[in-house]
Design an enzyme around this catalytic site. Structure first.
Site, PDB file in Angstrom:
ATOM      1  N   ARG A   8       0.824  -1.238   0.000  1.00  0.00           N
ATOM      2  CA  ARG A   8       0.000   0.000   0.000  1.00  0.00           C
ATOM      3  C   ARG A   8       0.854   1.283   0.000  1.00  0.00           C
ATOM      4  NH1 ARG A   8      -2.203  -3.509  -1.604  1.00  0.00           N
ATOM      5  NH2 ARG A   8      -3.947  -4.664  -0.720  1.00  0.00           N
TER       6      ARG A   8
ATOM      7  N   SER B 216     -11.076  -2.194   2.838  1.00  0.00           N
ATOM      8  CA  SER B 216     -10.421  -2.518   4.116  1.00  0.00           C
ATOM      9  C   SER B 216      -9.973  -1.211   4.760  1.00  0.00           C
ATOM     10  CB  SER B 216      -9.193  -3.394   3.888  1.00  0.00           C
ATOM     11  OG  SER B 216      -9.596  -4.591   3.307  1.00  0.00           O
TER      12      SER B 216
ATOM     13  N   GLU C 278      -5.547   2.305   6.541  1.00  0.00           N
ATOM     14  CA  GLU C 278      -5.159   2.253   5.122  1.00  0.00           C
ATOM     15  C   GLU C 278      -5.821   3.418   4.379  1.00  0.00           C
ATOM     16  OE1 GLU C 278      -5.537  -1.554   3.092  1.00  0.00           O
ATOM     17  OE2 GLU C 278      -6.128  -0.531   1.252  1.00  0.00           O
TER      18      GLU C 278
HETATM   19  C1  LIG Z   1     -15.780  -1.930  -1.812  1.00  0.00           C
HETATM   20  C2  LIG Z   1     -14.308  -1.632  -1.894  1.00  0.00           C
HETATM   21  C3  LIG Z   1     -13.416  -2.669  -2.120  1.00  0.00           C
HETATM   22  C4  LIG Z   1     -12.040  -2.420  -2.192  1.00  0.00           C
HETATM   23  N1  LIG Z   1     -11.201  -3.458  -2.429  1.00  0.00           N
HETATM   24  C5  LIG Z   1      -9.865  -3.222  -2.511  1.00  0.00           C
HETATM   25  C6  LIG Z   1      -8.959  -4.304  -2.782  1.00  0.00           C
HETATM   26  O1  LIG Z   1      -9.340  -5.445  -2.946  1.00  0.00           O
HETATM   27  N2  LIG Z   1      -7.639  -4.002  -2.838  1.00  0.00           N
HETATM   28  C7  LIG Z   1      -7.160  -2.738  -2.660  1.00  0.00           C
HETATM   29  O2  LIG Z   1      -5.940  -2.538  -2.763  1.00  0.00           O
HETATM   30  N3  LIG Z   1      -7.998  -1.709  -2.422  1.00  0.00           N
HETATM   31  C8  LIG Z   1      -9.327  -1.919  -2.352  1.00  0.00           C
HETATM   32  N4  LIG Z   1     -10.180  -0.874  -2.102  1.00  0.00           N
HETATM   33  C9  LIG Z   1      -9.633   0.479  -1.860  1.00  0.00           C
HETATM   34  C10 LIG Z   1      -9.471   1.336  -3.130  1.00  0.00           C
HETATM   35  O3  LIG Z   1     -10.380   0.944  -4.142  1.00  0.00           O
HETATM   36  C11 LIG Z   1      -8.030   1.289  -3.656  1.00  0.00           C
HETATM   37  O4  LIG Z   1      -7.105   1.751  -2.684  1.00  0.00           O
HETATM   38  C12 LIG Z   1      -7.863   2.124  -4.930  1.00  0.00           C
HETATM   39  O5  LIG Z   1      -6.578   1.889  -5.440  1.00  0.00           O
HETATM   40  C13 LIG Z   1      -8.025   3.623  -4.680  1.00  0.00           C
HETATM   41  O6  LIG Z   1      -8.140   4.258  -5.957  1.00  0.00           O
HETATM   42  P1  LIG Z   1      -8.933   5.630  -6.116  1.00  0.00           P
HETATM   43  O7  LIG Z   1      -8.805   6.059  -7.522  1.00  0.00           O
HETATM   44  O8  LIG Z   1     -10.300   5.500  -5.587  1.00  0.00           O
HETATM   45  O9  LIG Z   1      -8.050   6.563  -5.176  1.00  0.00           O
HETATM   46  P2  LIG Z   1      -8.579   7.714  -4.211  1.00  0.00           P
HETATM   47  O10 LIG Z   1      -9.370   7.117  -3.103  1.00  0.00           O
HETATM   48  O11 LIG Z   1      -9.190   8.805  -4.991  1.00  0.00           O
HETATM   49  O12 LIG Z   1      -7.180   8.216  -3.607  1.00  0.00           O
HETATM   50  C14 LIG Z   1      -6.413   7.348  -2.780  1.00  0.00           C
HETATM   51  C15 LIG Z   1      -4.996   7.938  -2.674  1.00  0.00           C
HETATM   52  O13 LIG Z   1      -4.398   7.877  -3.977  1.00  0.00           O
HETATM   53  C16 LIG Z   1      -4.018   9.197  -4.403  1.00  0.00           C
HETATM   54  N5  LIG Z   1      -4.234   9.292  -5.850  1.00  0.00           N
HETATM   55  C17 LIG Z   1      -5.356   9.045  -6.571  1.00  0.00           C
HETATM   56  N6  LIG Z   1      -5.130   9.245  -7.874  1.00  0.00           N
HETATM   57  C18 LIG Z   1      -3.829   9.633  -7.982  1.00  0.00           C
HETATM   58  C19 LIG Z   1      -2.994  10.024  -9.061  1.00  0.00           C
HETATM   59  N7  LIG Z   1      -3.421  10.056 -10.328  1.00  0.00           N
HETATM   60  N8  LIG Z   1      -1.715  10.374  -8.785  1.00  0.00           N
HETATM   61  C20 LIG Z   1      -1.242  10.379  -7.520  1.00  0.00           C
HETATM   62  N9  LIG Z   1      -1.984  10.029  -6.448  1.00  0.00           N
HETATM   63  C21 LIG Z   1      -3.260   9.666  -6.690  1.00  0.00           C
HETATM   64  C22 LIG Z   1      -4.912  10.152  -3.609  1.00  0.00           C
HETATM   65  O14 LIG Z   1      -4.304  11.425  -3.512  1.00  0.00           O
HETATM   66  C23 LIG Z   1      -5.010   9.415  -2.284  1.00  0.00           C
HETATM   67  O15 LIG Z   1      -3.864   9.646  -1.489  1.00  0.00           O
HETATM   68  C24 LIG Z   1     -11.553  -1.103  -2.033  1.00  0.00           C
HETATM   69  C25 LIG Z   1     -12.462  -0.048  -1.826  1.00  0.00           C
HETATM   70  C26 LIG Z   1     -13.823  -0.306  -1.764  1.00  0.00           C
HETATM   71  C27 LIG Z   1     -14.771   0.830  -1.567  1.00  0.00           C
END
Ligand SMILES: Cc1cc2nc3c(=O)[nH]c(=O)nc-3n(C[C@H](O)[C@H](O)[C@H](O)COP(=O)(O)OP(=O)(O)OC[C@H]3O[C@@H](n4cnc5c(N)ncnc54)[C@H](O)[C@@H]3O)c2cc1C
Length: 305
Positions: A174, A224, A294
Site C-alpha cells: 500500500r 479494508s 489504510e
Molecule cells: C468496496 C471496496 C473494495 C475495495 N477493495 C480493494 C482491494 O481489494 N484491494 C485494494 O488494494 N484496495 C481496495 N479498495 C480500496 C481502493 O479501491 C483502492 O485503494 C484504490 O486503489 C483507490 O483508488 P482511487 O482512484 O479510488 O483513489 P482515491 O481514493 O481517490 O485516492 C487514494 C490515494 O491515492 C491518491 N491518488 C489518486 N489518484 C492519484 C494520481 N493520479 N496520482 C497520484 N496520487 C493519486 C490520492 O491522492 C489518495 O492519497 C476497495 C475499496 C472499496 C470501496
C-alpha cells in the site's frame, strides 16, 4: 479571490466548481465542500494549477475515484484536482496496455480480458482508478499492481514530467514513490501475458462472487479500513475484540466483514474517524497490535490534531 479568478480563466466552465461537496466523490459517501474542485484536461493545465497553488500558498489534493478516502465534514480548504473525468483513456498494443491515471481499474482489466491478456484479473473488482491503484499499489487475491506495471509517467510538484520504471516506482504494501514524493500519476504501461479469455472471465467472475459474498458492498465504505499488521489480519483482530457491529452514529464495523467500516446511511466523517480510533485503541489494549489506517484522510479531524 485571486486564485479563484485565475483558475476560472485557465479552465473550461464545467471543469471548475466552487464548494463541490466531496460526499459525491467518495465511496464512503461523506465529506464536506472542497474550496475549489478542478478537472484539468491537459498536462499543461495541470502544471499551471500546481503553479497557481504554489504562488498563492494553497494546498492541493489529487483525487481518483475516492474509494480509499475519508474527507472531513468541514471539507478541504484547498484545490481538489479530479483525474477521473478527462484522463480515462486506455488502449492495448501486443501484451501491453497503456492506461491513463483516471481510467477505472475494472475497465482496464476488462480491456485485458477482451484482448486475451492475463494478470490483471485481481483488479476487476477494485473500485478505484489506475492512478489511485499505483499510489496505493492496490492488490487483491494474490495480485497487486507491482506484478503488472512496467513503467509510469508522473508529474512532480514543480510540474516536471518523469518517466519511472517499475523499480523506481518502489511499489510496496500500500505504498509507492508516488505517495512518498507527492507525485501525480498521469499514465502507466501494464505488461501482461497471453491467456484464454474464457478462463480470464471465469477467474474474474469467481473473484467478484467472493467479494459479493464476503464484503458489505451494499453500503458506502472505503474497502479494508486498516492495513494488515504484520503476522495478523485486521478483520480477525477486530472480530476477536468483539467489535463486529460496533457503531458510532451511522458508522459501523460491518457485521459481514469486520475489516470494513461502513456508512449505514447518514454517517458523518467524524463518526467514522471516532469509530476507527476506538477500534484501534481497543485492539491495541487487548492484543498489543497497532492498527494503522489504510484509508487516506483529507481535511481536518479532531482525532488527528
Ligand atoms: C468496496 C471496496 C473494495 C475495495 N477493495 C480493494 C482491494 O481489494 N484491494 C485494494 O488494494 N484496495 C481496495 N479498495 C480500496 C481502493 O479501491 C483502492 O485503494 C484504490 O486503489 C483507490 O483508488 P482511487 O482512484 O479510488 O483513489 P482515491 O481514493 O481517490 O485516492 C487514494 C490515494 O491515492 C491518491 N491518488 C489518486 N489518484 C492519484 C494520481 N493520479 N496520482 C497520484 N496520487 C493519486 C490520492 O491522492 C489518495 O492519497 C476497495 C475499496 C472499496 C470501496
Amino acid at each position: 479571490m485571486e486564485l479563484e479568478q485565475r483558475l476560472k480563466e485557465l479552465l473550461d466552465k464545467e471543469d471548475f466548481v466552487v464548494g463541490e461537496e466531496m460526499k459525491y466523490h467518495t465511496t464512503f459517501r461523506v465529506g464536506g465542500p472542497a474550496r475549489f474542485f478542478v478537472t484539468p484536461k491537459t498536462e499543461s493545465e495541470l502544471k499551471e494549477i500546481l503553479k497557481l497553488c504554489e504562488e498563492t500558498d494553497t494546498s492541493w489534493f489529487i483525487l481518483g475515484r475516492g474509494s480509499n478516502l475519508l474527507v472531513s465534514d468541514s471539507g478541504f480548504d484547498g484545490v481538489v484536482i479530479h483525474m477521473q473525468k478527462h484522463w480515462n483513456h486506455y488502449y492495448t498494443e501486443g501484451n501491453r496496455i497503456f492506461a491513463q491515471a483516471g481510467a477505472m481499474m475494472s475497465a482496464v482489466s476488462q480491456e485485458a480480458m477482451r484482448n486475451g491478456l492475463t494478470g490483471l484479473e485481481f483488479a476487476s473488482g477494485i473500485p478505484g482508478t489506475i492512478g489511485g491503484g499505483l499510489r496505493m499499489n492496490a492488490g487483491a487475491y494474490g495480485g497487486e499492481m507491482r506484478q503488472v506495471v512496467l513503467s509510469a509517467r508522473v508529474m512532480d510538484q514543480n510540474g516536471t514530467i518523469l518517466e519511472l520504471s517499475k523499480d523506481e516506482l518502489e511499489l510496496g504494501y500500500r505504498t509507492s514513490i508516488i505517495g512518498k514524493n507527492g507525485y501525480i500519476a498521469l499514465s502507466c504501461v501494464i505488461e501482461l501475458q497471453p491467456g484464454d479469455p474464457q478462463l480470464i472471465r471465469s477467474t474474474m467472475d469467481e473473484m467478484n462472487a467472493k467479494r459479493r459474498e464476503k464484503q458489505p458492498l451494499e453500503y458506502g465504505s472505503a474497502g479494508s479500513t486498516f492495513k494488515r499488521p504484520e503476522g495478523y489480519f485486521a478483520g480477525k483482530l477486530i472480530q476477536d475484540a468483539g467489535l463486529k457491529g460496533f457503531s458510532i452514529g451511522d458508522a459501523q464495523v460491518s457485521e459481514k466483514h469486520a475489516g470494513f467500516v461502513i456508512n449505514r446511511g447518514n454517517a458523518k466523517a467524524a463518526d467514522i474517524m471516532k469509530l476507527c480510533k476506538e477500534v484501534s485503541d481497543r485492539v491495541n489494549t487487548q492484543f498489543g497490535v497497532n492498527l494503522e489506517m489504510e484509508v487516506r484522510r483529507l481535511g481536518k479531524f479532531e482525532e488527528e490534531k
